[in-house]
Design a protein around this motif. Structure first.
Motif, PDB file in Angstrom:
ATOM      1  N   ASP A   1       0.863  -1.184   0.000  1.00 18.23           N
ATOM      2  CA  ASP A   1       0.000   0.000   0.000  1.00 18.23           C
ATOM      3  C   ASP A   1       0.901   1.236   0.000  1.00 18.23           C
ATOM      4  O   ASP A   1       1.641   1.464   0.975  1.00 18.23           O
ATOM      5  CB  ASP A   1      -0.893  -0.018   1.237  1.00 18.23           C
ATOM      6  CG  ASP A   1      -1.870   1.151   1.265  1.00 18.23           C
ATOM      7  OD1 ASP A   1      -1.991   1.850   0.241  1.00 18.23           O
ATOM      8  OD2 ASP A   1      -2.504   1.367   2.314  1.00 18.23           O
ATOM      9  N   PRO A   2       0.904   2.050  -1.060  1.00 15.78           N
ATOM     10  CA  PRO A   2       1.844   3.178  -1.158  1.00 15.78           C
ATOM     11  C   PRO A   2       1.889   4.097   0.060  1.00 15.78           C
ATOM     12  O   PRO A   2       2.984   4.431   0.532  1.00 15.78           O
ATOM     13  CB  PRO A   2       1.376   3.905  -2.425  1.00 15.78           C
ATOM     14  CG  PRO A   2       0.809   2.816  -3.269  1.00 15.78           C
ATOM     15  CD  PRO A   2       0.128   1.893  -2.299  1.00 15.78           C
ATOM     16  N   PRO A   3       0.746   4.547   0.632  1.00 20.38           N
ATOM     17  CA  PRO A   3       0.848   5.414   1.819  1.00 20.38           C
ATOM     18  C   PRO A   3       1.535   4.734   2.999  1.00 20.38           C
ATOM     19  O   PRO A   3       2.302   5.377   3.735  1.00 20.38           O
ATOM     20  CB  PRO A   3      -0.621   5.733   2.137  1.00 20.38           C
ATOM     21  CG  PRO A   3      -1.343   5.571   0.849  1.00 20.38           C
ATOM     22  CD  PRO A   3      -0.652   4.439   0.170  1.00 20.38           C
ATOM     23  N   VAL A   4       1.274   3.442   3.187  1.00 22.74           N
ATOM     24  CA  VAL A   4       1.924   2.705   4.270  1.00 22.74           C
ATOM     25  C   VAL A   4       3.423   2.622   4.020  1.00 22.74           C
ATOM     26  O   VAL A   4       4.236   2.858   4.923  1.00 22.74           O
ATOM     27  CB  VAL A   4       1.311   1.291   4.407  1.00 22.74           C
ATOM     28  CG1 VAL A   4       2.123   0.450   5.394  1.00 22.74           C
ATOM     29  CG2 VAL A   4      -0.135   1.375   4.853  1.00 22.74           C
ATOM     30  N   LEU A   5       3.799   2.280   2.793  1.00 15.53           N
ATOM     31  CA  LEU A   5       5.217   2.183   2.456  1.00 15.53           C
ATOM     32  C   LEU A   5       5.901   3.536   2.598  1.00 15.53           C
ATOM     33  O   LEU A   5       7.049   3.618   3.057  1.00 15.53           O
ATOM     34  CB  LEU A   5       5.376   1.662   1.028  1.00 15.53           C
ATOM     35  CG  LEU A   5       6.807   1.511   0.518  1.00 15.53           C
ATOM     36  CD1 LEU A   5       7.594   0.521   1.368  1.00 15.53           C
ATOM     37  CD2 LEU A   5       6.819   1.084  -0.946  1.00 15.53           C
ATOM     38  N   PHE A   6       5.209   4.601   2.227  1.00 11.74           N
ATOM     39  CA  PHE A   6       5.748   5.953   2.349  1.00 11.74           C
ATOM     40  C   PHE A   6       6.135   6.260   3.791  1.00 11.74           C
ATOM     41  O   PHE A   6       7.239   6.753   4.073  1.00 11.74           O
ATOM     42  CB  PHE A   6       4.698   6.950   1.840  1.00 11.74           C
ATOM     43  CG  PHE A   6       5.032   8.395   2.072  1.00 11.74           C
ATOM     44  CD1 PHE A   6       6.044   9.025   1.365  1.00 11.74           C
ATOM     45  CD2 PHE A   6       4.326   9.137   3.012  1.00 11.74           C
ATOM     46  CE1 PHE A   6       6.345  10.365   1.578  1.00 11.74           C
ATOM     47  CE2 PHE A   6       4.608  10.471   3.230  1.00 11.74           C
ATOM     48  CZ  PHE A   6       5.617  11.088   2.510  1.00 11.74           C
ATOM     49  N   LEU A   7       5.255   5.940   4.728  1.00 11.93           N
ATOM     50  CA  LEU A   7       5.517   6.224   6.134  1.00 11.93           C
ATOM     51  C   LEU A   7       6.582   5.303   6.719  1.00 11.93           C
ATOM     52  O   LEU A   7       7.495   5.759   7.423  1.00 11.93           O
ATOM     53  CB  LEU A   7       4.217   6.095   6.935  1.00 11.93           C
ATOM     54  CG  LEU A   7       3.132   7.132   6.621  1.00 11.93           C
ATOM     55  CD1 LEU A   7       1.851   6.814   7.380  1.00 11.93           C
ATOM     56  CD2 LEU A   7       3.613   8.535   6.957  1.00 11.93           C
ATOM     57  N   ILE A   8       6.493   4.008   6.434  1.00 11.46           N
ATOM     58  CA  ILE A   8       7.457   3.053   6.990  1.00 11.46           C
ATOM     59  C   ILE A   8       8.860   3.327   6.455  1.00 11.46           C
ATOM     60  O   ILE A   8       9.842   3.328   7.204  1.00 11.46           O
ATOM     61  CB  ILE A   8       7.025   1.611   6.684  1.00 11.46           C
ATOM     62  CG1 ILE A   8       5.779   1.252   7.493  1.00 11.46           C
ATOM     63  CG2 ILE A   8       8.154   0.623   6.992  1.00 11.46           C
ATOM     64  CD1 ILE A   8       5.241  -0.130   7.228  1.00 11.46           C
ATOM     65  N   SER A   9       8.974   3.578   5.156  1.00 14.14           N
ATOM     66  CA  SER A   9      10.300   3.832   4.570  1.00 14.14           C
ATOM     67  C   SER A   9      10.908   5.113   5.111  1.00 14.14           C
ATOM     68  O   SER A   9      12.131   5.210   5.286  1.00 14.14           O
ATOM     69  CB  SER A   9      10.198   3.894   3.039  1.00 14.14           C
ATOM     70  OG  SER A   9       9.409   4.992   2.619  1.00 14.14           O
ATOM     71  N   SER A  10      10.074   6.114   5.408  1.00 15.18           N
ATOM     72  CA  SER A  10      10.601   7.379   5.943  1.00 15.18           C
ATOM     73  C   SER A  10      11.172   7.187   7.341  1.00 15.18           C
ATOM     74  O   SER A  10      12.214   7.764   7.681  1.00 15.18           O
ATOM     75  CB  SER A  10       9.506   8.446   5.952  1.00 15.18           C
ATOM     76  OG  SER A  10       8.475   8.115   6.862  1.00 15.18           O
ATOM     77  N   VAL A  11      10.523   6.362   8.142  1.00 17.76           N
ATOM     78  CA  VAL A  11      11.023   6.094   9.500  1.00 17.76           C
ATOM     79  C   VAL A  11      12.324   5.314   9.448  1.00 17.76           C
ATOM     80  O   VAL A  11      13.314   5.664  10.111  1.00 17.76           O
ATOM     81  CB  VAL A  11       9.964   5.333  10.326  1.00 17.76           C
ATOM     82  CG1 VAL A  11      10.554   4.904  11.665  1.00 17.76           C
ATOM     83  CG2 VAL A  11       8.734   6.196  10.542  1.00 17.76           C
ATOM     84  N   ILE A  12      12.353   4.246   8.652  1.00 15.38           N
ATOM     85  CA  ILE A  12      13.555   3.417   8.554  1.00 15.38           C
ATOM     86  C   ILE A  12      14.718   4.216   7.985  1.00 15.38           C
ATOM     87  O   ILE A  12      15.870   4.068   8.400  1.00 15.38           O
ATOM     88  CB  ILE A  12      13.280   2.171   7.694  1.00 15.38           C
ATOM     89  CG1 ILE A  12      12.227   1.294   8.371  1.00 15.38           C
ATOM     90  CG2 ILE A  12      14.566   1.367   7.469  1.00 15.38           C
ATOM     91  CD1 ILE A  12      11.833   0.080   7.561  1.00 15.38           C
TER      92      ILE A  12
END
Length: 423
Positions: A324-335
């Motif tokens: 899910d792009p919004p989920v990936l956007f948030l998770i990748s930003s944190v990592i």
């Protein structure tokens, strides 16, 4: 399995900290040691380790580094920096120009190469004009990071994601160019506000810069060397520009493998009667290539345990789907802010299956890792390069000062990117 997890944890701890505590081991060294360690403990065999290295990605990355290096040895970067910083415009005008130059160049010439080539020049020219170099360096750094999100060749992590997810050059840029361009005036506004009364170089710094002795100059010979770029050659610059345009057009309109296109372009540039291949290859970031290879092996060792696959499945059962792009956007930003944007992408891409819309997934990954990386110095290699090179020239940019400006930039640009992806 336990040893593999320990190795993985220690390697990515170094990705975040920049060094292994109590040892003089940096990021590249940690990646190589970790790669050898997972073979030693039996997580994967040497044959599996070699197979884990994605040679198409490595070939594309190396080829594009050579293309970017051609602009360095042609003297283009030095000429551009002197023209930009030597203009008579106001401090805010100069900042705007450098932000636009950094963002646009990073999109097509790889952000890390742009940072390492331009930083010493910007330091020298701003200090020669009696200007405080910090706001200009920060603005340039932030623009290089966000501008690189615009294309698949803007950064190493975009190149890696493009190869793994089979992204389209035009398809990715159609989504990411808008936020990348909108980020530039945001960066200008934040830096202009924070440094509105601090454009001049403090008197103490002027005396320190003027008083640096021969010993200090010798200690930073590498920086001095890079601050005196090759003389500008119009012919070599045109050759590099035509090659870069041909590569982009081939990416968009041909079905040739991208690594073949990049390596063919590199071979063409290395074959020259005026520029030695040694000087061109000297500008290639060999440390980054080795780091990427080491992380491929370390990630393969962890993948062999089956734990990442189980974690992705468990997250999906809880409604957290990496596809899910919004989920990936948030998770990748944190990592990205924990281990750096290049390692973050390498950690995530093996578990992304972009069957529906790979370009939307790639855009989320690109925007998340690029825009969040301005929060902390080690969020991006460009940030590390600029802070370290500034320190070598007697200009200190503390982590707090970097994050004060970078935090505001990150917050504003992440909101823009998030809304853009949602729309």
């Amino acid at each position: 399995m336990d040893l593999t997890l320990v190795i993985f944890f220690l390697v990515y701890l170094v990705m975040g900290l920049g060094a292994l505590p109590f040892f003089r081991v940096g990021r590249t060294g940690a990646a190589l040691i970790g790669g050898m360690a997972v073979m030693t403990v039996g997580s994967i065999t040497p044959r599996q380790a070699w197979s884990a290295i994605d040679y198409s990605t490595m070939g594309m990355l190396f080829g594009l580094m050579v293309v970017s290096s051609a602009f360095v040895v042609s003297g283009f970067y030095g000429w551009l920096a002197r023209k930009a910083a030597g203009s008579k415009m106001s401090e805010r005008g100069l900042l705007a120009l450098l932000i636009v130059v950094g963002g646009v160049m990073a999109a097509f010439l790889t952000n890390d190469v742009v940072a390492v080539s331009m930083c010493p020049l910007l330091l020298s020219i701003t200090m020669a004009r009696g200007l405080n170099p910090v706001p200009f360096l920060l603005g340039f750094c932030f623009a290089v990071n966000t501008g690189a999100a615009g294309t698949i060749i803007g950064s190493p992590q975009n190149i890696i994601a493009a190869q793994k997810l089979h992204l389209s050059f035009a398809g990715l840029s159609e989504i990411t160019v808008g936020p990348a361009l909108l980020s530039l005036p945001v960066i200008w506004g934040v830096i202009s506000m924070l440094y509105r009364n601090r454009w001049a170089l403090p008197a103490a710094n002027q005396e320190a810069v003027a008083g640096r002795g021969a010993g200090a100059e010798a200690a930073s010979a590498k920086t001095v060397e890079t601050s005196e770029p090759p003389p500008f050659s119009l012919g070599e610059t045109l050759k590099a520009a035509v090659t870069a345009v041909a590569v982009i057009l081939a990416f968009i309109f041909s079905d040739w493998p991208r690594e073949t296109i990049a390596l063919t372009a590199a071979g063409f540039l290395l074959l020259s009667r005026k520029v030695s291949s040694r000087s061109l290859l000297h500008e290639v970031d060999g440390d980054l290539l080795l780091l990427v290879m080491g992380l491929f092996v370390v990630n393969a060792g962890l993948s062999a345990t089956g734990l990442p696959q189980k974690l992705v499945t468990d997250l999906a059962s809880q409604g957290i789907n990496l596809a899910d792009p919004p989920v990936l956007f948030l998770i990748s930003s944190v990592i990205s802010d924990l281990v750096g944007n290049n390692p973050a992408v390498m950690m995530l891409v093996p578990y992304l299956h972009a069957d529906a819309d790979p370009n939307a997934l790639g855009a989320a990954l690109s925007l998340g890792t690029h825009f969040s990386s301005n929060l902390v110095v080690f969020g991006s290699l460009a940030g590390i390069i600029i802070v370290e090179q500034a320190k070598d020239r007697g200009v200190r940019i503390s982590g707090g000062e970097f994050s004060k400006a970078g935090g505001l930039v990150t917050l504003a640009t992440m909101v823009i990117a998030g809304l853009w992806l949602w729309i």
